[in-house]
Write a protein that holds these residues in place. Structure first.
Motif, PDB file in Angstrom:
ATOM      1  N   SER A 161       0.828  -1.199   0.000  1.00 12.78           N
ATOM      2  CA  SER A 161       0.000   0.000   0.000  1.00 12.78           C
ATOM      3  C   SER A 161       0.866   1.254   0.000  1.00 12.78           C
ATOM      4  CB  SER A 161      -0.928   0.003   1.217  1.00 12.78           C
ATOM      5  OG  SER A 161      -0.169   0.048   2.419  1.00 12.78           O
ATOM      6  N   PRO A 162       0.331   2.382  -0.429  1.00 12.39           N
ATOM      7  CA  PRO A 162       1.134   3.613  -0.485  1.00 12.39           C
ATOM      8  C   PRO A 162       1.747   4.009   0.853  1.00 12.39           C
ATOM      9  CG  PRO A 162      -0.888   3.881  -1.753  1.00 12.39           C
ATOM     10  CD  PRO A 162      -1.006   2.562  -1.053  1.00 12.39           C
ATOM     11  N   ASP A 163       1.046   3.733   1.972  1.00  9.19           N
ATOM     12  CA  ASP A 163       1.608   4.090   3.274  1.00  9.19           C
ATOM     13  C   ASP A 163       2.483   2.979   3.860  1.00  9.19           C
ATOM     14  OD1 ASP A 163      -0.226   2.170   4.056  1.00  9.19           O
ATOM     15  OD2 ASP A 163      -1.505   3.528   5.202  1.00  9.19           O
ATOM     16  N   ARG A 209      -3.284  -3.675  -7.620  1.00  7.61           N
ATOM     17  CA  ARG A 209      -2.670  -2.358  -7.472  1.00  7.61           C
ATOM     18  C   ARG A 209      -3.553  -1.529  -6.552  1.00  7.61           C
ATOM     19  NH1 ARG A 209      -1.070  -1.031 -13.845  1.00  7.61           N
ATOM     20  NH2 ARG A 209      -0.091  -3.068 -14.261  1.00  7.61           N
ATOM     21  N   TRP A 210      -2.924  -0.678  -5.725  1.00  8.20           N
ATOM     22  CA  TRP A 210      -3.656   0.103  -4.737  1.00  8.20           C
ATOM     23  C   TRP A 210      -4.164   1.395  -5.355  1.00  8.20           C
ATOM     24  CZ3 TRP A 210      -4.641  -1.448   0.326  1.00  8.20           C
ATOM     25  CH2 TRP A 210      -3.993  -2.628   0.731  1.00  8.20           C
ATOM     26  N   LEU A 211      -5.477   1.633  -5.181  1.00  8.91           N
ATOM     27  CA  LEU A 211      -6.080   2.900  -5.570  1.00  8.91           C
ATOM     28  C   LEU A 211      -5.831   3.947  -4.492  1.00  8.91           C
ATOM     29  CD1 LEU A 211      -7.937   4.407  -7.612  1.00  8.91           C
ATOM     30  CD2 LEU A 211      -9.873   3.646  -6.220  1.00  8.91           C
ATOM     31  N   ASP A 212      -5.906   3.518  -3.226  1.00  4.02           N
ATOM     32  CA  ASP A 212      -5.572   4.333  -2.057  1.00  4.02           C
ATOM     33  C   ASP A 212      -5.141   3.355  -0.974  1.00  4.02           C
ATOM     34  OD1 ASP A 212      -7.998   3.280  -0.938  1.00  4.02           O
ATOM     35  OD2 ASP A 212      -9.122   4.901  -1.890  1.00  4.02           O
ATOM     36  N   LEU A 235     -11.970  -3.570  -5.126  1.00  2.00           N
ATOM     37  CA  LEU A 235     -12.331  -4.191  -3.865  1.00  2.00           C
ATOM     38  C   LEU A 235     -11.740  -3.365  -2.712  1.00  2.00           C
ATOM     39  CD1 LEU A 235     -13.488  -6.624  -2.243  1.00  2.00           C
ATOM     40  CD2 LEU A 235     -11.266  -7.734  -2.553  1.00  2.00           C
ATOM     41  N   THR A 236     -12.566  -2.982  -1.771  1.00  3.96           N
ATOM     42  CA  THR A 236     -12.101  -2.306  -0.566  1.00  3.96           C
ATOM     43  C   THR A 236     -11.740  -3.367   0.466  1.00  3.96           C
ATOM     44  OG1 THR A 236     -13.480  -0.366  -1.014  1.00  3.96           O
ATOM     45  CG2 THR A 236     -12.684  -0.659   1.251  1.00  3.96           C
ATOM     46  N   VAL A 237     -10.465  -3.488   0.781  1.00  4.12           N
ATOM     47  CA  VAL A 237      -9.994  -4.572   1.645  1.00  4.12           C
ATOM     48  C   VAL A 237      -9.841  -4.156   3.097  1.00  4.12           C
ATOM     49  CG1 VAL A 237      -8.831  -5.799  -0.225  1.00  4.12           C
ATOM     50  CG2 VAL A 237      -7.585  -4.053   1.051  1.00  4.12           C
TER      51      VAL A 237
END
Length: 239
Positions: A161-163, A209-212, A235-237
């Protein structure tokens, strides 16, 4: 007035078959909690960055028979640094807080003991090395902590994830089924990895791939009418 015949009503539109395959639209995360899978834009998906640039891999059994894994690994090892080295059939990793680790290839004809370790990449955001582990039939991936040497088996190369607080591993083997199909969600805490949940599914998850920091897009592979088809989904995981 001219006679007019009644106009026959138009038939109801028939949605494409993909919209009638209901099992592709949900993922049971926990008993009593179902996550909804939504169709997504391929254009958006293709613009999202990949957290890990993966090497080229064979796309068929014919290509795999002639693919030179050793040569490809040598190219990656050139930029791996002194902490990662190969000496003949042994791959050495040198974590900072423990003794060196060795992974020894065994090309035995015995299916149970045949194994090969291949260095894939360093993932500094989660402080791990990534290895591919190839068996007589099938394969999996191994993350090795660059400080403690702790080993964690995962289904696929992680998408971070981005973070850098979570990563997902999605895998697709809907034809051969030597490997699990589905999705894993992991959390990263001070360099330690913990599996939050995993679900094996009838469909495969390719290149998430992560959208956010909560949502992923991925290619959902599914077997339908004697062939494999693919669509891009969202999909929101994480809540």
């Amino acid at each position: 007035m001219p006679n007019t015949s009644p106009v026959a009503p138009l038939p109801r539109p028939k949605p494409p078959r993909i919209y009638r395959l209901g099992h592709l639209d949900t993922l049971v995360q926990l008993p009593g909690r179902v996550l909804t899978i939504h169709q997504a834009s391929r254009g958006v998906y293709e613009k999202l960055p990949q957290s890990l640039k993966l090497p080229t891999v064979p796309s068929s059994a014919e290509e795999e028979a002639t693919f030179d894994f050793a040569a490809e690994e040598r190219l990656r090892l050139r930029s791996a640094g002194p902490m990662v080295q190969r000496k003949n059939t042994t791959l050495w990793l040198r974590p900072t807080r423990t003794k060196p680790l060795r992974f020894i290839n065994n090309s035995s004809e015995d299916e149970a003991s045949n194994i090969a370790y291949e260095y894939i990449a360093s993932i500094p955001t989660i402080k791990q090395w990534l290895l591919a582990v190839r068996l007589y039939e099938g394969s999996y991936y191994l993350l090795v902590n660059q400080h403690t040497g702790r080993r964690t088996r995962v289904w696929s190369p992680p998408a971070v994830s981005p973070d850098a607080r979570h990563f997902v591993c999605g895998n697709s083997d809907v034809l051969a089924r030597y490997e699990p199909n589905g999705l894993q969600l992991w959390t990263v805490e001070d360099g330690n990895l913990r599996l939050l949940w995993e679900r094996q599914t009838e469909w495969g998850c390719t290149q998430p791939r992560w959208l956010d920091n909560k949502t992923i897009l991925f290619e959902q592979d599914f077997f339908d009418k004697d062939d494999v088809d693919t669509r891009v989904v969202r999909l929101t995981v994480l809540p």
